[in-house]
Design a protein around this motif. Structure first.
Motif, PDB file in Angstrom:
ATOM      1  N   UNK A 100     -15.589  59.928  25.487  1.00 24.27           N
ATOM      2  CA  UNK A 100     -16.596  60.055  24.327  1.00 24.27           C
ATOM      3  C   UNK A 100     -17.569  60.481  25.467  1.00 24.27           C
ATOM      4  N   UNK A 101     -18.225  61.671  24.665  1.00 23.31           N
ATOM      5  CA  UNK A 101     -19.647  62.533  25.417  1.00 23.31           C
ATOM      6  C   UNK A 101     -20.522  62.327  24.980  1.00 23.31           C
ATOM      7  N   UNK A 102     -21.454  60.970  25.140  1.00 26.59           N
ATOM      8  CA  UNK A 102     -22.854  60.835  24.398  1.00 26.59           C
ATOM      9  C   UNK A 102     -23.650  61.912  24.769  1.00 26.59           C
ATOM     10  N   UNK A 103     -23.565  63.383  25.976  1.00 20.73           N
ATOM     11  CA  UNK A 103     -24.602  64.253  26.024  1.00 20.73           C
ATOM     12  C   UNK A 103     -23.214  65.003  27.002  1.00 20.73           C
ATOM     13  N   UNK A 104     -23.756  66.157  27.077  1.00 18.50           N
ATOM     14  CA  UNK A 104     -23.409  67.722  28.278  1.00 18.50           C
ATOM     15  C   UNK A 104     -22.834  67.077  29.394  1.00 18.50           C
ATOM     16  N   UNK A 105     -23.434  65.754  29.790  1.00 13.54           N
ATOM     17  CA  UNK A 105     -23.414  65.631  31.306  1.00 13.54           C
ATOM     18  C   UNK A 105     -22.831  63.616  31.544  1.00 13.54           C
ATOM     19  N   UNK A 106     -22.923  63.338  30.155  1.00 10.89           N
ATOM     20  CA  UNK A 106     -22.361  62.395  30.430  1.00 10.89           C
ATOM     21  C   UNK A 106     -20.928  61.507  29.655  1.00 10.89           C
ATOM     22  N   UNK A 107     -19.728  60.493  30.261  1.00  8.53           N
ATOM     23  CA  UNK A 107     -19.461  60.064  29.169  1.00  8.53           C
ATOM     24  C   UNK A 107     -19.140  58.876  28.965  1.00  8.53           C
ATOM     25  N   UNK A 108     -18.083  58.129  28.581  1.00 10.25           N
ATOM     26  CA  UNK A 108     -17.774  56.626  28.033  1.00 10.25           C
ATOM     27  C   UNK A 108     -16.670  56.467  27.721  1.00 10.25           C
ATOM     28  N   UNK A 109     -16.239  55.745  27.471  1.00  5.11           N
ATOM     29  CA  UNK A 109     -15.032  54.847  28.329  1.00  5.11           C
ATOM     30  C   UNK A 109     -15.238  53.210  26.771  1.00  5.11           C
ATOM     31  N   UNK A 110     -14.214  53.344  25.942  1.00 10.96           N
ATOM     32  CA  UNK A 110     -13.813  52.522  25.114  1.00 10.96           C
ATOM     33  C   UNK A 110     -12.727  51.703  25.295  1.00 10.96           C
ATOM     34  N   UNK A 111     -12.527  50.570  24.507  1.00 15.12           N
ATOM     35  CA  UNK A 111     -10.974  49.942  24.649  1.00 15.12           C
ATOM     36  C   UNK A 111     -10.974  50.023  23.797  1.00 15.12           C
ATOM     37  N   UNK A 112      -9.168  50.597  23.421  1.00 21.45           N
ATOM     38  CA  UNK A 112      -8.536  50.907  21.932  1.00 21.45           C
ATOM     39  C   UNK A 112      -7.205  50.004  22.129  1.00 21.45           C
ATOM     40  N   UNK A 113      -6.850  48.982  21.782  1.00 24.26           N
ATOM     41  CA  UNK A 113      -5.000  49.180  21.919  1.00 24.26           C
ATOM     42  C   UNK A 113      -4.401  50.215  21.630  1.00 24.26           C
ATOM     43  N   UNK A 114      -4.138  51.167  20.898  1.00 22.56           N
ATOM     44  CA  UNK A 114      -4.075  51.831  20.787  1.00 22.56           C
ATOM     45  C   UNK A 114      -4.945  52.874  20.633  1.00 22.56           C
ATOM     46  N   UNK A 115      -3.768  54.425  20.287  1.00 24.65           N
ATOM     47  CA  UNK A 115      -4.879  55.913  20.416  1.00 24.65           C
ATOM     48  C   UNK A 115      -4.006  56.354  19.458  1.00 24.65           C
ATOM     49  N   UNK A 116      -4.670  57.221  18.385  1.00 21.79           N
ATOM     50  CA  UNK A 116      -3.225  58.456  17.403  1.00 21.79           C
ATOM     51  C   UNK A 116      -3.939  59.530  18.289  1.00 21.79           C
ATOM     52  N   UNK A 117      -2.721  60.031  18.840  1.00 20.24           N
ATOM     53  CA  UNK A 117      -3.104  61.788  19.701  1.00 20.24           C
ATOM     54  C   UNK A 117      -2.477  63.059  18.603  1.00 20.24           C
ATOM     55  N   UNK A 118      -3.489  63.979  17.727  1.00 19.56           N
ATOM     56  CA  UNK A 118      -1.806  64.612  17.304  1.00 19.56           C
ATOM     57  C   UNK A 118      -2.652  66.408  18.181  1.00 19.56           C
ATOM     58  N   UNK A 119      -1.805  66.643  18.777  1.00 13.90           N
ATOM     59  CA  UNK A 119      -1.853  67.505  20.274  1.00 13.90           C
ATOM     60  C   UNK A 119      -1.949  68.410  19.226  1.00 13.90           C
ATOM     61  N   UNK A 120      -1.573  69.196  17.872  1.00 17.30           N
ATOM     62  CA  UNK A 120      -1.155  70.571  17.837  1.00 17.30           C
ATOM     63  C   UNK A 120      -3.032  70.136  17.342  1.00 17.30           C
ATOM     64  N   UNK A 121      -3.631  69.532  16.864  1.00 16.43           N
ATOM     65  CA  UNK A 121      -5.012  69.916  16.435  1.00 16.43           C
ATOM     66  C   UNK A 121      -5.992  69.848  17.790  1.00 16.43           C
ATOM     67  N   UNK A 122      -5.636  68.203  18.451  1.00 21.49           N
ATOM     68  CA  UNK A 122      -6.409  69.162  19.919  1.00 21.49           C
ATOM     69  C   UNK A 122      -7.141  66.942  19.606  1.00 21.49           C
TER      70      UNK A 122
END
Length: 478
Positions: free
Chosen positions: A311-333
């Motif tokens: 995640x990107x709180x601003x253009x020059x910062x980033x963050x990571x949060x824990x999730x036991x799983x992630x859903x990926x839609x590669x077509x939608x991005x």
């Protein structure tokens, strides 16, 4: 007019033949959304464990190609393996593109963190990696291999120290045709950025050492908008630590200082790559980390993967949060973290819940029963371990309910421990009337409150399954 099934099939075959004769590639259909479970070993489409540790991903056409380390049981180099996928969940093993027999110096070696980029000018796929001699970890060299196709055999070009500097953990980055290599140098005290030659096979220049004595490794570089982000790890061997990142408006600097990202162990992982997923709806950035088995004394081949949305709180910062799983839609991005349900698990006999004593996050912390108070040390995730079994993971510590020393004896202690692949951390939720037994996979024995105690602090053990209420449990979402 409606055609018959046979006519339609023949027409489809004819069209495919015409397309093939024109040299036009027939691409796979758009990938459907998939869910990836974190803290697990992935399996390929043949059911085999995916060995792509310390790896990187290159997209070619509709396919993502994932390169990584495949090791022998003694942790020495076996191969650089490559898998491909359209959806980032279903991985087809394609080839061992570099093996011990590819060159004499690879017979006894360690090859780590292979990364591949494509050179549009030469039409070649170029792999850079960290090379050691397989014994004393003293070579600290970069190595290069080149391939005519993305998943065919690569020709080893040799190893060297870039401009005479030590080179360990490594990544490469193709910045609109100009390629760069970043590596941990000088006993991992520094991070060097090098510009590669036009053919990507050598070093043209040292761009800079922007982090002298910073003691960072495991670099993963990506660009979002006009900002470059570099994620790194500290130096704690196999054990995970706090990830930090730096930013710049140009790879050649100046670069910012370091900022923490994620928790104190980066969710028990180490950075290896950040994948940019560009789709029809948006562009997302996927953190790819390794949960190294060496942290719990296992071989590299038992290591697990942790993939998280950035995640990107601003253009020059980033963050990571824990999730036991992630859903990926590669077509939608899109990459979306899936929040788990957590449960309080209550003993029928006492009405008290499973609790990690003193909210400890340490390995071997005692697990006892206690009055429900809502703390994270009393909340548990039931993570699918396959075969009808679950890992029971504490919310507060992220560690697993574990039978100490994998004992099969009655009275063996139950603790929390870093999650691994052991069956002493896998449990079956087995119905008995309107309650459930919690049965250890390795021993077949039940989670049991010692001596049917009803007070706070009564110990929890494993014991031969019986009919007692002290072995019966219920769970409700917390």
């Amino acid at each position: 007019m409606r055609r018959s099934g046979r006519l339609a099939a023949l027409t489809a075959v004819a069209v495919a033949a015409i397309v093939a004769s024109l040299g036009v590639a027939v691409l796979p259909a758009h990938a459907a959304p998939v869910t990836v479970t974190n803290g697990t070993q992935f399996t390929d489409t043949s059911g085999n464990v995916v060995h792509a540790h310390g790896g990187g991903v290159l997209k070619v056409g509709a396919y993502y190609y994932w390169f990584g380390e495949s090791r022998n049981a003694n942790n020495t180099f076996k191969a650089v393996a490559v898998y491909r996928s359209t959806d980032l969940r279903n991985w087809e093993f394609r080839n061992n593109v570099l093996t011990q027999s590819s060159a004499a110096e690879l017979n006894v070696a360690n090859i780590e963190r292979p990364k591949v980029i494509y050179n549009a000018s030469t039409g070649k796929y170029v792999m850079w990696m960290h090379k050691e001699n397989g014994s004393d970890y003293g070579e600290a060299r970069a190595a290069v291999a080149v391939g005519d196709t993305v998943d065919g055999a690569y020709t080893y070009q040799g190893s060297f120290r870039p401009l005479g500097h030590m080179s360990r953990d490594i990544t490469i980055y193709n910045d609109n045709g100009t390629a760069y290599m970043i590596s941990a140098a000088d006993e991992n005290r520094d991070l060097h950025i090098y510009r590669l030659t036009a053919d990507y096979l050598g070093i043209q220049s040292l761009v800079g050492n922007f982090w002298n004595d910073a003691a960072r490794e495991a670099p993963a570089l990506f660009k979002r908008g006009s900002t470059y982000f570099l994620i790194t790890s500290g130096l704690t061997g196999w054990s995970p630590n706090q990830a930090k990142y730096a930013t710049a408006s140009s790879i050649t600097g100046p670069w910012s200082g370091w900022t923490n990202v994620g928790d104190s162990t980066t969710f028990r992982s180490q950075s290896t790559f950040v994948l940019t997923i560009q789709g029809t709806a948006t562009t997302s950035y996927l953190y790819m980390g390794d949960r190294w088995a060496g942290a719990w004394g296992g071989p590299v081949g038992d290591s697990q993967y942790v993939w998280l949305p950035i995640a990107f709180p601003s253009a020059t910062t980033m963050s990571l949060s824990w999730y036991p799983s992630v859903t990926i839609d590669a077509a939608a991005g899109t990459v979306t973290g899936v929040a788990p349900p957590y449960y309080r698990v209550t003993n029928r006999n006492s009405g008290r819940v499973i609790d990690v004593v003193n909210q400890s996050t340490a390995n071997n912390a005692e697990v006892k029963q206690w009055t429900w108070n809502g703390g994270g040390n009393q909340r548990w995730e039931f993570a699918d371990a396959g075969g009808g079994y679950f890992r029971i993971v504490n919310q507060n510590s992220g560690k697993c309910l574990d039978v100490a020393s994998a004992s099969t004896a009655d009275g063996a202690n139950v603790i929390q421990y870093t999650c691994g692949s052991g069956t002493n951390q896998q449990w079956q939720w087995q119905a008995t009337g309107s309650y459930f037994r919690i049965v250890a996979r390795h021993s077949g024995k039940c989670l049991d409150v010692v001596s049917s105690g009803t007070g706070d602090g009564a110990d929890i053990q494993q014991y031969t399954c019986g009919t007692g209420n002290n072995q019966q449990w219920s769970r409700v979402t917390a």
